[in-house]
Design a protein around this motif. Structure first.
Motif, short mmCIF file in Angstrom:
data_model
loop_
_atom_site.label_atom_id
_atom_site.label_comp_id
_atom_site.label_asym_id
_atom_site.label_seq_id
_atom_site.Cartn_x
_atom_site.Cartn_y
_atom_site.Cartn_z
N LEU A 27 33.87 30.57 115.01
CA LEU A 27 34.10 29.49 115.98
C LEU A 27 33.34 28.22 115.60
CD1 LEU A 27 34.04 31.39 119.37
CD2 LEU A 27 35.96 30.13 118.41
N GLU A 31 38.31 24.91 113.75
CA GLU A 31 38.73 23.62 114.32
C GLU A 31 39.66 23.78 115.53
OE1 GLU A 31 38.02 20.48 113.06
OE2 GLU A 31 36.65 21.32 111.58
N ARG A 32 39.88 25.01 116.05
CA ARG A 32 40.85 25.22 117.10
C ARG A 32 40.42 24.68 118.48
NH1 ARG A 32 44.86 28.66 117.80
NH2 ARG A 32 46.03 28.93 116.08
N LEU A 33 39.15 24.77 118.80
CA LEU A 33 38.64 24.26 120.07
C LEU A 33 38.05 22.87 119.85
CD1 LEU A 33 36.70 27.45 121.23
CD2 LEU A 33 38.97 26.76 121.94
N ASN A 34 37.90 22.14 120.95
CA ASN A 34 37.23 20.85 120.78
C ASN A 34 35.76 21.11 120.46
OD1 ASN A 34 35.50 20.80 123.11
ND2 ASN A 34 37.26 20.29 124.38
N LYS A 36 32.77 20.43 121.65
CA LYS A 36 31.82 20.92 122.65
C LYS A 36 32.07 22.38 122.99
CE LYS A 36 29.71 19.25 126.87
NZ LYS A 36 29.76 18.24 127.92
N GLN A 37 33.34 22.76 123.19
CA GLN A 37 33.69 24.15 123.51
C GLN A 37 33.36 25.06 122.33
OE1 GLN A 37 37.86 23.52 124.23
NE2 GLN A 37 37.61 23.77 126.44
N ARG A 38 33.69 24.61 121.15
CA ARG A 38 33.47 25.42 119.95
C ARG A 38 31.99 25.69 119.75
NH1 ARG A 38 35.57 22.15 116.40
NH2 ARG A 38 33.61 21.43 115.52
N LYS A 39 31.17 24.67 119.90
CA LYS A 39 29.74 24.85 119.73
C LYS A 39 29.15 25.78 120.79
CE LYS A 39 28.56 20.68 117.23
NZ LYS A 39 27.79 19.44 117.24
N ALA A 41 30.67 28.19 122.61
CA ALA A 41 31.12 29.57 122.40
C ALA A 41 30.52 30.14 121.12
CB ALA A 41 32.64 29.62 122.34
#
Length: 70
Positions: A27, A31-34, A36-39, A41
């Motif tokens: 994650l 690059e699938r999540l924006n 902030k969300q990626r970091k 999770a």
């Protein structure tokens, strides 16, 4: 080579925690999540995976030492 007897539940826990660690890293690098969300999770999975792997590793290492003694 030293042998250590490890139960199936312990092996399962080790596999799950390593999977969480890997998923968290994926994650963080994906690059699938924006951003902030990626970091959020990714770091959560990495930290939980690492925090749960350490006690399991210590248990297995301690078990190996006990088997060497007797």
């Amino acid at each position: 080579m030293r042998e250590v007897t490890v139960t199936l539940p312990v092996i399962s826990l080790i596999a799950v925690t390593r999977g969480m660690l890997g998923a968290g890293l994926a994650l963080l690098l994906g690059e699938r999540l924006n951003g902030k969300q990626r970091k959020a999770a990714g770091w959560t999975l990495v930290l939980v995976g690492a925090a749960t792997t350490v006690p399991l590793a210590l248990e297995v290492m301690g078990r190996r030492r006990r088997e060497e003694r007797g």
